[in-house]
Design an enzyme around this catalytic site. Structure first.
Site, mmCIF file in Angstrom:
data_model
loop_
_atom_site.group_PDB
_atom_site.id
_atom_site.type_symbol
_atom_site.label_atom_id
_atom_site.label_comp_id
_atom_site.label_asym_id
_atom_site.label_seq_id
_atom_site.Cartn_x
_atom_site.Cartn_y
_atom_site.Cartn_z
ATOM 1 N N LYS A 67 0.885 -1.172 0.000
ATOM 2 C CA LYS A 67 0.000 0.000 0.000
ATOM 3 C C LYS A 67 0.915 1.211 0.000
ATOM 4 O O LYS A 67 1.626 1.451 0.981
ATOM 5 C CB LYS A 67 -0.898 -0.016 1.239
ATOM 6 C CG LYS A 67 -1.703 1.250 1.449
ATOM 7 C CD LYS A 67 -2.811 0.998 2.457
ATOM 8 C CE LYS A 67 -2.967 2.063 3.518
ATOM 9 N NZ LYS A 67 -3.441 3.346 3.081
ATOM 10 N N ALA A 125 -9.369 5.564 4.042
ATOM 11 C CA ALA A 125 -9.122 6.640 5.005
ATOM 12 C C ALA A 125 -10.299 7.599 5.167
ATOM 13 O O ALA A 125 -11.039 7.876 4.239
ATOM 14 C CB ALA A 125 -7.874 7.450 4.638
ATOM 15 N N ASN A 147 -9.139 2.176 9.586
ATOM 16 C CA ASN A 147 -8.364 1.841 10.770
ATOM 17 C C ASN A 147 -8.868 2.574 12.014
ATOM 18 O O ASN A 147 -9.386 1.997 12.958
ATOM 19 C CB ASN A 147 -6.893 2.158 10.505
ATOM 20 C CG ASN A 147 -5.942 1.705 11.607
ATOM 21 O OD1 ASN A 147 -4.759 1.556 11.381
ATOM 22 N ND2 ASN A 147 -6.423 1.448 12.804
ATOM 23 N N THR A 148 -8.726 3.920 11.991
ATOM 24 C CA THR A 148 -8.960 4.705 13.207
ATOM 25 C C THR A 148 -10.363 4.505 13.778
ATOM 26 O O THR A 148 -10.528 4.423 14.998
ATOM 27 C CB THR A 148 -8.719 6.204 12.911
ATOM 28 O OG1 THR A 148 -7.456 6.339 12.250
ATOM 29 C CG2 THR A 148 -8.695 7.014 14.181
HETATM 30 C C1 LIG Z 1 -3.773 2.151 8.423
HETATM 31 C C2 LIG Z 1 -3.688 2.921 7.192
HETATM 32 O O1 LIG Z 1 -3.234 2.480 6.199
HETATM 33 C C3 LIG Z 1 -4.187 4.291 7.209
HETATM 34 O O2 LIG Z 1 -3.182 5.084 6.701
HETATM 35 C C4 LIG Z 1 -5.427 4.283 6.399
HETATM 36 O O3 LIG Z 1 -5.357 5.162 5.364
HETATM 37 C C5 LIG Z 1 -6.656 4.337 7.207
HETATM 38 O O4 LIG Z 1 -7.105 5.610 7.517
HETATM 39 P P1 LIG Z 1 -8.135 5.822 8.717
HETATM 40 O O5 LIG Z 1 -7.379 5.583 9.959
HETATM 41 O O6 LIG Z 1 -8.646 7.229 8.569
HETATM 42 O O7 LIG Z 1 -9.251 4.824 8.562
#
Ligand SMILES: CC(=O)[C@@H](O)[C@H](O)COP(=O)(O)O
Length: 260
Positions: free
Chosen positions: A99, A187, A209-210
């Protein structure tokens, strides 16, 4: 979704950063049903307070999940840094998948799309299968495909912002412009409804992720995201009705009621 010749059983890709503990991360990943997890080489490999072994232990943990690993170049700001990180990731995880993130702006973590295209070209020539984290710019998207990328990952909103889809119009245009390219919103997802909205636009998958890692209950949120992605995809495949400006009675009335 099929990407680089691999059929993925889930349309949710999950990040492995920011969880309260490795045990909660593992449980959340299981609850999400994700078949792919992304892992940052830069964040996990430093010596940090837990010592150099912590990075290795974390990689072992991720590998033990038995899922496909998508290493990422998060934290890289130049072509050189991203290419070196990708090469290291290939050795550590034994996968050609990467990625590709090249940050161009530290406030928004917006990708440097010029460096991204250049790094993508170098890496695909070196046998990598590149998943580029990009903006929704159609010209850049075309250049990434020319560089050999077989999947595109436009942002929903800045990483970690939880804002959802900042520009649904542009994401819809991208879907229409590249009907046969696997597209992943990557993201900015904060809520299951954001993930469902991305899938309803016809996106092939969502990477987040977050929103899970920072939820009060990451495991429950992982389950909610899983269902949202599935529901959004089902809705897309069900060919939703067109929205209209005016009402249209959903109870057609025939004739006149007769009152005694
Ligand atoms: C874990 C990862 O690759 C992050 O850079 C991704 O882009 C997810 O973004 P969020 O944390 O906003 O979901």
């Amino acid at each position: 979704m099929r990407v680089y010749g691999v059929e993925l059983p889930s349309r949710l890709l999950l990040g492995t950063a920011l969880y309260p503990s490795p045990a909660i991360m593992t449980e959340a990943i299981r609850a999400s049903g994700a078949a792919v997890v992304t892992v940052s080489l830069r964040r996990e490999s430093g010596a940090g307070e837990q010592g150099a072994g912590a990075g290795q232990r974390f990689w072992d943990l991720v590998r033990d999940l038995g899922l496909r690993v998508l290493p990422n170049t998060a934290g890289c700001h130049s072509v050189k840094e991203a290419v070196l990180t990708a090469q290291m990731a290939r050795e550590v995880f034994g996968t050609p998948w990467i990625k590709l993130e090249v940050t161009g702006d530290d406030d928004t973590l917006q990708p440097d799309v010029f460096a991204l295209v250049e790094a993508a070209r170098i890496l695909t020539a070196d046998g990598f299968q590149v998943f580029p984290y990009t903006t929704e710019d159609l010209v850049v998207a075309g250049r990434l495909l020319d560089a050999g990328c077989e999947v595109l990952m436009p942002w929903g909103a800045p990483i970690g912002s939880g804002r959802g889809l900042n520009n649904p119009y542009a994401l819809r245009s991208m879907r229409a412009h590249f009907p046969n390219v696997p597209l992943v919103v990557d993201a900015g997802i904060g809520l299951p409804s954001h993930a469902a909205a991305a899938m309803e636009l016809g996106y092939d998958a969502v990477l987040l992720n977050t929103a899970v890692a920072k939820a009060g209950d990451p495991v429950a949120m992982a389950g909610a995201m899983r269902r949202a992605v599935e529901a959004g995809r089902m809705a897309y495949e069900a060919d939703p009705m067109e929205a209209r400006d005016m009402a249209a009675p959903s109870t057609p009335v025939f004739g006149t009621a007769a009152f005694a």
